[in-house]
Every structure is written in C-alpha cells, then in structure tokens.
Design a protein around this motif. Sequence first.
Motif, PDB file in Angstrom:
ATOM      1  N   HIS A  77      -1.388  -1.131  -4.317  1.00 20.05           N
ATOM      2  CA  HIS A  77      -2.579  -0.402  -3.868  1.00 20.05           C
ATOM      3  C   HIS A  77      -2.152   1.043  -3.613  1.00 20.05           C
ATOM      4  CE1 HIS A  77      -5.636   0.242  -0.380  1.00 20.05           C
ATOM      5  NE2 HIS A  77      -6.137   0.669  -1.515  1.00 20.05           N
ATOM      6  N   THR A  87       0.864  -1.175   0.000  1.00 20.62           N
ATOM      7  CA  THR A  87       0.000   0.000   0.000  1.00 20.62           C
ATOM      8  C   THR A  87       0.901   1.225   0.000  1.00 20.62           C
ATOM      9  OG1 THR A  87      -1.726  -1.174   1.201  1.00 20.62           O
ATOM     10  CG2 THR A  87      -1.799   1.228   1.269  1.00 20.62           C
ATOM     11  N   TRP A 109      -0.864   6.463   7.612  1.00 19.62           N
ATOM     12  CA  TRP A 109      -1.094   5.452   8.657  1.00 19.62           C
ATOM     13  C   TRP A 109      -1.373   4.086   8.010  1.00 19.62           C
ATOM     14  CZ3 TRP A 109      -4.856   6.748  13.315  1.00 19.62           C
ATOM     15  CH2 TRP A 109      -4.681   5.799  14.319  1.00 19.62           C
ATOM     16  N   GLU A 110      -2.166   4.132   6.932  1.00 24.35           N
ATOM     17  CA  GLU A 110      -2.541   2.897   6.246  1.00 24.35           C
ATOM     18  C   GLU A 110      -1.414   2.329   5.400  1.00 24.35           C
ATOM     19  OE1 GLU A 110      -6.681   3.621   4.696  1.00 24.35           O
ATOM     20  OE2 GLU A 110      -6.124   1.792   3.620  1.00 24.35           O
ATOM     21  N   ALA A 111      -0.509   3.191   4.955  1.00 24.37           N
ATOM     22  CA  ALA A 111       0.455   2.787   3.928  1.00 24.37           C
ATOM     23  C   ALA A 111       1.655   2.029   4.487  1.00 24.37           C
ATOM     24  CB  ALA A 111       0.946   4.036   3.188  1.00 24.37           C
ATOM     25  N   ASP A 112       2.300   1.251   3.580  1.00 22.22           N
ATOM     26  CA  ASP A 112       3.599   0.641   3.894  1.00 22.22           C
ATOM     27  C   ASP A 112       4.726   1.557   3.426  1.00 22.22           C
ATOM     28  OD1 ASP A 112       2.384  -1.946   4.604  1.00 22.22           O
ATOM     29  OD2 ASP A 112       1.947  -2.086   2.466  1.00 22.22           O
ATOM     30  N   LEU A 156      -7.791   9.628  -0.982  1.00 29.40           N
ATOM     31  CA  LEU A 156      -8.032   9.879   0.439  1.00 29.40           C
ATOM     32  C   LEU A 156      -7.871  11.375   0.687  1.00 29.40           C
ATOM     33  CD1 LEU A 156      -6.267   7.094   2.547  1.00 29.40           C
ATOM     34  CD2 LEU A 156      -8.550   7.114   1.606  1.00 29.40           C
ATOM     35  N   VAL A 189       2.820   8.357  12.465  1.00 31.40           N
ATOM     36  CA  VAL A 189       2.269   7.150  11.832  1.00 31.40           C
ATOM     37  C   VAL A 189       3.217   6.533  10.791  1.00 31.40           C
ATOM     38  CG1 VAL A 189      -0.162   7.666  12.232  1.00 31.40           C
ATOM     39  CG2 VAL A 189       0.951   8.570  10.191  1.00 31.40           C
ATOM     40  N   VAL A 190       4.457   7.011  10.727  1.00 33.47           N
ATOM     41  CA  VAL A 190       5.375   6.458   9.721  1.00 33.47           C
ATOM     42  C   VAL A 190       6.606   5.796  10.342  1.00 33.47           C
ATOM     43  CG1 VAL A 190       4.600   7.985   7.868  1.00 33.47           C
ATOM     44  CG2 VAL A 190       6.511   8.705   9.299  1.00 33.47           C
ATOM     45  N   GLU A 245      -4.107   9.993   7.696  1.00 31.55           N
ATOM     46  CA  GLU A 245      -4.835   8.724   7.566  1.00 31.55           C
ATOM     47  C   GLU A 245      -4.156   7.827   6.510  1.00 31.55           C
ATOM     48  OE1 GLU A 245      -7.222   8.475   9.679  1.00 31.55           O
ATOM     49  OE2 GLU A 245      -8.042   6.533   9.038  1.00 31.55           O
ATOM     50  N   LYS A 262       8.509   2.781   8.661  1.00 33.31           N
ATOM     51  CA  LYS A 262       8.065   2.653   7.264  1.00 33.31           C
ATOM     52  C   LYS A 262       9.059   3.303   6.305  1.00 33.31           C
ATOM     53  CE  LYS A 262       3.210   2.596   8.598  1.00 33.31           C
ATOM     54  NZ  LYS A 262       1.863   3.154   8.391  1.00 33.31           N
ATOM     55  N   LEU A 302      -2.787   5.000  -2.655  1.00 32.99           N
ATOM     56  CA  LEU A 302      -3.651   5.992  -2.014  1.00 32.99           C
ATOM     57  C   LEU A 302      -3.242   7.363  -2.540  1.00 32.99           C
ATOM     58  CD1 LEU A 302      -3.297   4.569   1.620  1.00 32.99           C
ATOM     59  CD2 LEU A 302      -5.035   3.988  -0.094  1.00 32.99           C
TER      60      LEU A 302
END
Lengths: 216, 193
Positions: free
Chosen positions: A28, A4, A66-69, A58, A90-91, A63, A94, A30
């Motif tokens: 995927h 992601t 947070w969802e991503a790799d 998004l 949130v990273v 957000e 990553k 975003l």
Amino acid sequence: MKKTIAVIGAGGAMGSALSKSLAASGHHILLMDKDSEKCHKTYDSILSELPNADIEILNCIHEGSWEADVIIPAVAYEVQREIADYIKDVVTGKIVISLINPMNEDKSKLLTSPLSSAAEELQNYLPYSKVVKAFNTISPSDFKNISNADCFIAGDDEIAVATVSSLAKDSGMMPQLAGNLSASRTLEGMILILIQSCRKNNISESGCFKILIPKT
Amino acid sequence: MFDLLFENIERKIEITEEDKAFCKTLFIPKKLRKKQYLLQAGDIAEYVAFVNKGLLRSYSVDEKGEEHIIQFAPEDWWITDMNSFLTCEEAIYNIDALEDTEILLLDKPSQDKLFEHIPKFERYFRILIQASFVAMHKRLLSTITNTAEEKYMRMLKTYPDLVQRVPQHMIASFLGIKPETISRIRKKQASNS
Ligand SMILES: NC(=O)c1ccc[n+]([C@@H]2O[C@H](COP(=O)([O-])OP(=O)(O)OC[C@H]3O[C@@H](n4cnc5c(N)ncnc54)[C@H](OP(=O)(O)O)[C@@H]3O)[C@@H](O)[C@H]2O)c1
C-alpha cells in the motif's frame, strides 16, 4: 505481510520509479510530493500500468508517515534534515529507508565528512527510528530495465535490514548485505564511480553494480 | 498523542517525567483506516496496541466464513492476540479497525526494554492482565449460563457506549446470539418501559 509505505518525493525520478516497483509487489503506497502535479503524474502512470495498484496521494507528509510502516524520503540531501524534523514524532520504531546520495552539484564528490554519511546523519536526526541504507546505487531507469541488479543494504537493526531486503527482492533485485549503517559511507561513494563511468562512455546516468562470485 | 496512555498508566502506577520520555522512544505511533487490519490470523502478533482514538475489534472466522467477535477495543483499551504475542505462534484472531483509529504499538523487544529500565511497568502490565483475566472469566461464565436476554442486558450495563457505537450484528456476534434475537429483546424492552 503487506506494508504501508510512505514515499516522500514520489513525483521525483527516484520516488516515482520506486513507488511503481513497490506497488507492483502489492504494498500500500502513500505518494507525497511538494509538487502535487508531479505526484499526480506518478499516480496516473502507476495506475495505467498496474490498474490494481493500492496507491493514493496524501498531502501531508506528517500524516502519511504516521500511517506508514516504512518511510522513504526520496528527496535531495539538502532537505533531509527538514523532513526528518517534521516527521520525527510519528516515526519512532519504524523503518526509514535512506536512498539519498549527498553529492555536490556537478556530482563529483560527496558533501558529507568521510567519517559520516547521509544515512548516519538521518539516524542522528531520528534516533528512535531504524534507518536502513538501500537502493542508492540503483538508477531510476533501471528499476524496470535491469533485473537482478545488486541492491546493497546496510543498517544496525537486523529485523529492519531483513524487511528491506525482502522489499528489494520483491522489486526484482538481489539484496546484498553490506554491514552496519556506517557501511553507507562506502555505498554513498559508489554512486560517484557509476556517474564517472557513464560520463566517460557518453551515456546518460544509468547502470548498477553486480558482485561476481567465482564458481567453486 | 501520549496523554491518554499516560493517564491510563498513572491510574495504576506512578511514573516520572523521565519515565514518560523513555516511553516516547519505544511506542510506535500508527494510524489505521476503518477496515484496515492490525493483525491477520496466521501471522504472528508482533505488538500489543493501546487505542488512543477510534475502535478496534478482534475476531475469528469459522469454516462457514462466519465472524465471531472476541473483543472490542475503544479508546483507552489494550488489544492483541495475547497467545501469539507471548508464544510467537500463529495468531488465531484477526484484529481490524471499525473506525479510523490511532494506536500506540509496543513490540516484544521494546516491552522487555521497558521492563528492564522501569521495573514497575511489570506491575502495570500484571494489573492489566489480572483485570482481563477476571473479565474473561465473567464473560465465559455468562456465555455458558446466561440466556440471550441476560447476556444482552449485561452488555448494556457493562459497555453502554459500545452498544451505541457498534452495529447490532457485531454485538450479536460478540454475545454469540442472533441479531434477530437482539431486535426482539429491544422491542420487548421498549414495550415494557
Ligand atoms: N536520480 C538518481 O539517479 C538517483 C539514484 C539513486 C539515489 N538517488 C537519490 O534520490 C534522491 C532523489 O533524487 P531524484 O533524482 O529522484 O530527485 P528529484 O527528481 O528532484 O525528486 C525529488 C522530489 O522531491 C520533492 N520534494 C522536495 N522537497 C520536498 C518536501 N519537503 N516534501 C515533499 N517533497 C519534496 C521534489 O519536489 P520539487 O521538485 O518541487 O522540489 C521532487 O519532486 C536524491 O537524494 C538522490 O541522491 C537518485
């Protein structure tokens, strides 16, 4: 494995080209941009070429990160700090790809000190993330026009560098390992040469580098 | 984001504010949508995951395409394919999200770093693994010896919330019984009371 990937500034020249290329490899994606109209344009353009692309828009970069790799801030150098501060919590752990070239307005010199680079500054803002320099010497138009362009990759985390290399390879480029993250100082300077040469030849900014290795 | 994890840790070991700050530099915050995979069989399990919000499950798929659920992991639980995580062999389980989920991931290098800097975390993970070992053996014994009704009643007693939260066919898959059997047991329960 499918990743992601959050592209911040997906409505821009670089963000849209890279998003399309990464979506074509089945990741995927975003898409995020301050300018929602430009972001929708990228979205429509990708889907018209790749109807099965796994992409979505998004609104919030916190957000999305947070969802991503993998996170790619495809924005101007001037806003990289603001974005880093915003997504910092949130990273952790990553991969954050730095494709930013810190140039002055007429694109004749770098804004960073010779002892640093935009990528190293980003690493300082995000000390617990794995910043990798990549894609910064590729023009947006060349993502689809030129195949096998050299994509220089620099970073301090071996696994992160390998992951970004495979993203570049999936996008039809030849990954070239350039060294530690401090090699970004050289890589960011290289764009100046490319721009110079385009101006001399009266063509719009384009082109890329290729290392030629003698046959033995 | 870290409150639940720190509460969980503090039930087992004492940690300082400094320890907490160090943890925050190691755990990877990640969100998964409902149905999204954390791990697919055949890949290597890179992480152990702590569930902060939502619900995950691990399961295997047999040759007939039937799913067998190994574990549910709601809030405050840990989940991974432990064999793959420890040995780097291919995972035999899939792990996916049954609800939109928030997790904190720890990879092997970060876990080693954690053990090196704060050795009492070895104690924390030992306690977790002990508890999971005991639970697994109870589950194994129940699977071999109990009747379908006993298994279901045991599940109701041990995980009453999960039974409410998860579709009946998944409870059946977890217990290794047929969904129709659960319906029958439920009917019987209702008429008995
Ligand atoms: N173009 C190239 O040839 C090239 C090649 C290699 C690398 N790069 C690097 O790539 C980066 C982007 O360049 P570009 O040419 O693609 O620029 P661009 O076309 O201006 O794209 C940047 C996009 O980011 C958006 N943005 C700005 N701040 C944002 C925020 N806080 N949150 C979300 N989105 C935000 C911008 O929206 P607004 O327009 O509304 O501000 C714009 O859509 C630059 O650092 C550049 O050095 C460019």
